[in-house]
Write a protein that holds these residues in place. Structure first.
Motif, short mmCIF file in Angstrom:
data_model
loop_
_atom_site.label_atom_id
_atom_site.label_comp_id
_atom_site.label_asym_id
_atom_site.label_seq_id
_atom_site.Cartn_x
_atom_site.Cartn_y
_atom_site.Cartn_z
N GLY A 135 21.45 -40.68 19.09
CA GLY A 135 22.07 -40.94 17.96
C GLY A 135 23.56 -42.40 17.29
O GLY A 135 24.42 -42.55 16.97
N ASP A 153 23.29 -43.92 15.10
CA ASP A 153 23.75 -43.55 13.54
C ASP A 153 24.86 -43.18 13.08
O ASP A 153 25.31 -42.90 11.99
N ARG A 184 28.36 -40.56 13.64
CA ARG A 184 29.63 -41.03 13.91
C ARG A 184 30.42 -41.98 14.97
O ARG A 184 30.91 -42.96 15.07
N MET A 185 29.88 -40.49 15.86
CA MET A 185 30.34 -41.36 17.81
C MET A 185 29.29 -42.31 17.94
O MET A 185 29.63 -43.73 18.55
N GLY A 186 27.97 -42.09 17.50
CA GLY A 186 26.88 -43.58 18.06
C GLY A 186 27.28 -44.99 17.02
O GLY A 186 26.80 -46.15 18.39
N THR A 203 16.77 -40.90 11.14
CA THR A 203 16.72 -41.46 9.64
C THR A 203 16.48 -42.95 9.35
O THR A 203 16.68 -43.59 7.87
N HIS A 204 17.21 -43.92 10.22
CA HIS A 204 16.97 -45.11 9.93
C HIS A 204 16.06 -45.64 10.40
O HIS A 204 16.86 -46.65 11.48
N PHE A 256 25.33 -39.27 21.93
CA PHE A 256 26.16 -38.58 20.99
C PHE A 256 24.80 -38.41 19.44
O PHE A 256 24.69 -38.72 18.97
N THR A 257 24.25 -36.78 20.24
CA THR A 257 23.05 -36.16 19.16
C THR A 257 23.92 -35.10 18.59
O THR A 257 25.17 -35.17 18.00
N PRO A 297 24.09 -30.23 19.67
CA PRO A 297 24.22 -29.49 20.56
C PRO A 297 22.24 -29.22 20.83
O PRO A 297 21.78 -28.43 21.77
N ALA A 357 19.64 -30.82 20.11
CA ALA A 357 18.96 -31.90 20.90
C ALA A 357 19.36 -31.77 22.55
O ALA A 357 17.85 -33.06 23.06
N THR A 401 27.85 -32.15 22.83
CA THR A 401 28.52 -30.90 23.26
C THR A 401 26.89 -29.75 23.69
O THR A 401 26.59 -30.19 22.64
N ASN A 416 34.99 -34.33 26.17
CA ASN A 416 36.32 -35.44 25.18
C ASN A 416 35.98 -36.69 26.42
O ASN A 416 36.41 -36.56 27.53
N HIS A 444 36.54 -32.30 11.30
CA HIS A 444 35.58 -32.11 10.28
C HIS A 444 34.97 -31.04 10.32
O HIS A 444 34.85 -30.55 11.08
N LYS A 457 31.06 -30.72 11.86
CA LYS A 457 31.19 -30.73 13.03
C LYS A 457 30.04 -29.08 13.38
O LYS A 457 30.09 -27.90 13.00
#
Ligand code: NDP
Ligand SMILES: O=C(O)C1=N[C@H](C(=O)O)C[C@H](O)C1
Length: 265
Positions: free
Chosen positions: A8, A10, A12-14, A36-37, A74-75, A77, A79, A99, A125, A154, A157
């Protein structure tokens, strides 16, 4: 140097993890997965300089090529369970921030990790403030039986309620039970279904999703003529990085499942 792959990468967290791992002298970023990248440089996708590492879209293939000791996930729920199976079966330690895993799934993956002689660390968290908020909520729980949780995130999510809200409710309920304290009875009847939120362990949980928020939570306790409000705000995803880096460095020393950042503090 601990060799790290980010799944993950690319997101927000990755992309924050990519930056944090790159800046840490004890860690070596060796690969990343993006859907996607594919083929793009992991550093550029994270908004920094090129690092000469192209991202793949197949986790198993990236692990086979990059030989990491630790995979950070960080992908999504949907996957995460399969991702964890892939990493653990290949003997790669895992740090999971994604999560959505149920307690049964966590236990099952913990057994898989133990069978493969690797560590599986899962934390809903990674921020120290959120960990303290949960601890303080558990401390208050036996004395103030009326409690509700409001979590605000946000609007991109994918899951609700948040993993943090679920864990907070579980910690509050466990602390009450241990102290032999009862939950306050609920009197209100909903004239519109959902008006009182969802319940986790009989505790109402309300989820707000709006652009502008990052990750926030309030735990509201009510007593006779008094209120106790615990509030935590992650204003930037950098708030999660010290916890993620700590977990990457510790996970290989703890075979099987470790759940919750406080276990490493
Ligand atoms: N534990 C903690 O402290 C925190 C946990 N989280 C959790 O982390 C998770 C990710 O959050 P966030 O970074 O905001 O999400 P994003 O949507 O920004 O990122 C998700 C990433 O996962 C990738 N992805 C999507 N589907 C799959 C799949 N099937 N297999 C592999 N990769 C996939 C996406 O790739 P692509 O872009 O190419 O589609 C993207 O890189 C959520 O579960 C969130 O709740 C978030 C913050 C803190
Ligand atoms: O998706 C997020 O952003 C976050 N997810 C985690 C959760 O569900 O609790 C942690 C934090 O709240 C941010």
């Amino acid at each position: 140097m601990i060799r790290v792959v980010v799944n993950g990468a690319d997101g927000r967290m990755g992309s924050e993890v990519v930056k944090a791992v790159t800046a840490d002298a004890e860690l070596a970023l060796v690969g990343g997965v993006s859907l996607t990248h594919v083929g793009e440089d992991i550093g550029v996708a994270a908004g920094m300089q090129a690092l000469g590492i192209s991202m793949g879209n197949n986790l198993a293939a990236v692990l086979d090529t990059c030989h990491p000791e630790v995979a950070v996930d960080f992908t999504t729920p949907d996957a995460i369970y399969e991702n964890a199976e892939i990493c653990l079966t290949k003997g790669v330690h895992m740090v999971v921030g994604t999560t959505g895993l149920t307690a049964v799934q966590r236990e099952r993956l913990g057994k898989l990790a133990a069978a493969n002689g690797v560590g599986l660390f899962i934390a809903p968290n990674f921020s120290i403030g959120a960990v303290l908020m949960m601890r303080f909520a558990a401390e208050a729980a036996p004395y103030l039986p009326n409690v509700e949780i409001i979590e605000l995130h946000h609007n991109n999510k994918l899951d609700a309620p948040s993993g943090t809200a679920i864990l907070t409710a579980e910690r509050v309920a466990a602390a009450r039970k241990q102290a032999g304290a009862a939950a306050a009875p609920a009197h209100t009847q909903e004239s519109l279904r959902g008006a009182r939120g969802a319940t986790v362990e009989d505790i109402p949980v309300h989820s707000v999703r709006l652009p502008g928020y990052v990750a926030h939570q309030q735990v509201l306790f009510g007593g006779q003529g008094e209120l106790l409000t615990l509030r935590h705000d992650s204003l930037d995803r950098k708030s999660f990085m010290p916890g993620v880096l700590l977990a990457i460095k510790k996970v290989s020393g703890h075979t099987g499942l470790t759940f919750g950042l406080e276990r490493y503090l």
